[in-house]
Design an enzyme around this catalytic site. Structure first.
Site, PDB file in Angstrom:
ATOM      1  N   HIS A  86     -18.341  20.907 -29.435  1.00 36.98           N
ATOM      2  CA  HIS A  86     -17.890  22.020 -28.598  1.00 36.98           C
ATOM      3  C   HIS A  86     -16.841  21.483 -27.631  1.00 36.98           C
ATOM      4  O   HIS A  86     -16.486  20.289 -27.691  1.00 36.98           O
ATOM      5  CB  HIS A  86     -19.076  22.667 -27.874  1.00 36.98           C
ATOM      6  CG  HIS A  86     -19.958  21.675 -27.163  1.00 36.98           C
ATOM      7  ND1 HIS A  86     -19.531  20.944 -26.073  1.00 36.98           N
ATOM      8  CD2 HIS A  86     -21.229  21.268 -27.407  1.00 36.98           C
ATOM      9  CE1 HIS A  86     -20.506  20.157 -25.673  1.00 36.98           C
ATOM     10  NE2 HIS A  86     -21.550  20.321 -26.470  1.00 36.98           N
ATOM     11  N   GLU A  87     -16.392  22.335 -26.720  1.00 36.45           N
ATOM     12  CA  GLU A  87     -15.329  21.950 -25.782  1.00 36.45           C
ATOM     13  C   GLU A  87     -15.681  20.727 -24.935  1.00 36.45           C
ATOM     14  O   GLU A  87     -14.802  20.005 -24.490  1.00 36.45           O
ATOM     15  CB  GLU A  87     -14.973  23.125 -24.869  1.00 36.45           C
ATOM     16  CG  GLU A  87     -13.856  24.001 -25.392  1.00 36.45           C
ATOM     17  CD  GLU A  87     -12.562  23.225 -25.672  1.00 36.45           C
ATOM     18  OE1 GLU A  87     -12.083  22.513 -24.778  1.00 36.45           O
ATOM     19  OE2 GLU A  87     -12.042  23.339 -26.791  1.00 36.45           O
ATOM     20  N   HIS A 100     -17.325  18.013 -25.919  1.00 33.24           N
ATOM     21  CA  HIS A 100     -16.941  16.852 -26.722  1.00 33.24           C
ATOM     22  C   HIS A 100     -15.414  16.742 -26.795  1.00 33.24           C
ATOM     23  O   HIS A 100     -14.847  15.650 -26.674  1.00 33.24           O
ATOM     24  CB  HIS A 100     -17.468  16.981 -28.155  1.00 33.24           C
ATOM     25  CG  HIS A 100     -18.955  17.093 -28.273  1.00 33.24           C
ATOM     26  ND1 HIS A 100     -19.598  18.261 -28.629  1.00 33.24           N
ATOM     27  CD2 HIS A 100     -19.939  16.171 -28.092  1.00 33.24           C
ATOM     28  CE1 HIS A 100     -20.904  18.054 -28.682  1.00 33.24           C
ATOM     29  NE2 HIS A 100     -21.142  16.799 -28.347  1.00 33.24           N
ATOM     30  N   GLN A 102     -33.637   8.149 -31.005  1.00 26.95           N
ATOM     31  CA  GLN A 102     -33.689   8.709 -29.646  1.00 26.95           C
ATOM     32  C   GLN A 102     -34.460  10.027 -29.592  1.00 26.95           C
ATOM     33  O   GLN A 102     -34.544  10.658 -28.543  1.00 26.95           O
ATOM     34  CB  GLN A 102     -32.282   8.872 -29.073  1.00 26.95           C
ATOM     35  CG  GLN A 102     -31.435   9.962 -29.703  1.00 26.95           C
ATOM     36  CD  GLN A 102     -30.012   9.930 -29.181  1.00 26.95           C
ATOM     37  OE1 GLN A 102     -29.250   9.030 -29.483  1.00 26.95           O
ATOM     38  NE2 GLN A 102     -29.637  10.921 -28.386  1.00 26.95           N
ATOM     39  N   GLY A 157     -20.060  12.104 -21.241  1.00 24.69           N
ATOM     40  CA  GLY A 157     -20.047  13.301 -20.402  1.00 24.69           C
ATOM     41  C   GLY A 157     -21.037  13.188 -19.250  1.00 24.69           C
ATOM     42  O   GLY A 157     -22.151  12.682 -19.426  1.00 24.69           O
ATOM     43  N   LYS A 193     -22.532  15.575 -18.174  1.00 22.15           N
ATOM     44  CA  LYS A 193     -23.599  16.523 -18.539  1.00 22.15           C
ATOM     45  C   LYS A 193     -24.918  15.775 -18.758  1.00 22.15           C
ATOM     46  O   LYS A 193     -25.981  16.230 -18.353  1.00 22.15           O
ATOM     47  CB  LYS A 193     -23.162  17.272 -19.799  1.00 22.15           C
ATOM     48  CG  LYS A 193     -24.244  17.837 -20.673  1.00 22.15           C
ATOM     49  CD  LYS A 193     -24.787  19.101 -20.099  1.00 22.15           C
ATOM     50  CE  LYS A 193     -25.707  19.878 -21.001  1.00 22.15           C
ATOM     51  NZ  LYS A 193     -26.592  19.139 -21.860  1.00 22.15           N
ATOM     52  N   GLN A 226     -28.130   9.503 -18.946  1.00 20.09           N
ATOM     53  CA  GLN A 226     -27.658   8.728 -20.105  1.00 20.09           C
ATOM     54  C   GLN A 226     -26.410   7.915 -19.733  1.00 20.09           C
ATOM     55  O   GLN A 226     -26.315   6.725 -20.045  1.00 20.09           O
ATOM     56  CB  GLN A 226     -27.338   9.687 -21.250  1.00 20.09           C
ATOM     57  CG  GLN A 226     -26.586   9.038 -22.396  1.00 20.09           C
ATOM     58  CD  GLN A 226     -26.393   9.975 -23.568  1.00 20.09           C
ATOM     59  OE1 GLN A 226     -27.322  10.182 -24.335  1.00 20.09           O
ATOM     60  NE2 GLN A 226     -25.210  10.545 -23.706  1.00 20.09           N
ATOM     61  N   MET A 253     -22.065  23.559 -21.515  1.00 16.62           N
ATOM     62  CA  MET A 253     -21.994  23.567 -22.981  1.00 16.62           C
ATOM     63  C   MET A 253     -22.915  22.502 -23.544  1.00 16.62           C
ATOM     64  O   MET A 253     -23.032  21.409 -22.995  1.00 16.62           O
ATOM     65  CB  MET A 253     -20.561  23.309 -23.426  1.00 16.62           C
ATOM     66  CG  MET A 253     -19.679  24.484 -23.162  1.00 16.62           C
ATOM     67  SD  MET A 253     -18.113  24.287 -24.002  1.00 16.62           S
ATOM     68  CE  MET A 253     -17.294  25.761 -23.400  1.00 16.62           C
ATOM     69  N   SER A 254     -23.579  22.859 -24.636  1.00 18.17           N
ATOM     70  CA  SER A 254     -24.491  21.929 -25.286  1.00 18.17           C
ATOM     71  C   SER A 254     -24.638  22.346 -26.746  1.00 18.17           C
ATOM     72  O   SER A 254     -24.635  23.543 -27.057  1.00 18.17           O
ATOM     73  CB  SER A 254     -25.859  21.990 -24.603  1.00 18.17           C
ATOM     74  OG  SER A 254     -26.842  21.414 -25.444  1.00 18.17           O
TER      75      SER A 254
END
Ligand code: AMP
Length: 299
Positions: free
Chosen positions: A46-47, A49, A73, A165, A167, A171, A202-203
């Site tokens: 998505h945007e 990435h 993971q 990211g 987001k 991590q 976004m995800s």
């Protein structure tokens, strides 16, 4: 400055599955002093990435994007099997974004030794203290799996720069810490969260949401923005806005795993206001686990 084009780059994106083959072709480019930017992903792009890809394109001669849904993971009850894998659509997006190489390894290629997590490297151990709370508490073994795969990918690609990211705040913190102990000299960039127009981060997992859940999911970002607004308006006691926000968020989502304000580097919970803080949450809307966070700067 970016160097001049070369014959190895014919402007066609190449998809490579074999890590040795990728290493060979990148080795040739490095010998010609090309800089390599790397964006690791699990696909279903998505945007968010694509913003990382654009940054890499700007800063490097060559951009490599990996797409690998990393089994180590995911917990046993998590969504590894149903995680979306729209490879054809992803390739079209990456070609359009003028990516040079898309690396799509197989689980066997990445884990010839098997999927069992054995022994962490000293670099990984140094980052373990950042994995104990927040998502780490609710997803045991998750960040070990992330570190294992990112270390393997770094070893294969050995980029000049790698892009992640904000987001996935925890991590990014864990990877930055691990990277300090790795011998590859990779510069890590953590880029801002890209949101839908209404604020939802976004995800790839947003596509699991039904229309009704999508509406309720909006409470996640709104809650974080509300906490930030209250603190910037002068609220000194961090417990108060958090407990109010927690209560309100729980009315919209199905369960709240955590909602915390932490120090941006140590990820330790804060009780007092400081210059820079992060408020983070993880919650379930239906069966979908959503995470989000917002930075709070008081000066
Ligand atoms: P994933 O495919 O979910 O493993 O994500 C690959 C990379 O994209 C990670 O570094 C993520 O943090 C980043 N990413 C995912 N969603 C977003 C977003 N909404 N904005 C910015 N980066 C993101």
């Amino acid at each position: 400055m970016l160097s001049a084009p070369c014959a190895l780059l014919d402007h066609l994106m190449k998809q490579i599955t074999d890590s040795k083959q990728l290493q060979d072709v990148l080795g040739k480019l490095k010998r010609r002093r090309k800089t390599i930017g790397f964006v690791p992903t699990m696909g279903a792009l998505h945007e968010g990435h694509l913003s990382l890809v654009r940054k890499s394109r700007k800063q490097n001669d060559i951009t490599v994007v990996s797409i690998f849904v990393n089994p180590t993971q995911f917990g046993p009850k998590e969504d590894f099997k149903k995680y979306p894998r729209p490879l054809r659509k992803d390739s079209v997006l990456l070609k359009k974004a003028e990516v040079n190489f898309i690396f799509t390894p197989t689980p066997e290629g990445m884990y010839p030794e098997g999927l069992e997590k054995k022994g962490l490297s000293p670099a990984m151990k140094a980052a373990l203290s950042l994995t104990k709370n927040l998502c780490g508490k609710f997803r045991p073994g998750h960040f070990e799996g992330v570190m294992i795969v990112v270390e393997k990918l770094f070893r294969i690609v050995q980029p000049s720069r790698a892009y992640f990211g904000a987001k996935d705040y925890q991590q990014a913190a864990v990877i930055q810490k691990m990277n300090e102990g790795l011998p590859f000299k990779i510069k890590i960039y953590v880029e801002p969260t890209i949101r839908e127009k209404d604020g939802l981060a976004m995800s790839s997992r947003n596509q699991y949401l039904s229309p009704e859940e999508r509406k309720r999911a909006l409470a996640v970002s709104q809650t974080l923005f509300e906490v930030r607004r209250k603190i910037l308006a002068g609220e000194k006691n961090l417990k108060k806005p958090i407990s109010e926000a927690h209560r309100k968020l729980a009315l919209s989502v199905d369960s709240v795993q955590y909602l915390e304000i932490v120090d941006p580097e140590t990820l330790k919970p804060l009780s007092k206001v400081q210059k820079k803080m992060v408020v983070l949450t993880a919650c379930y809307v239906g069966k979908t686990r959503l995470i989000d966070n917002v930075i709070i700067r008081t000066s």
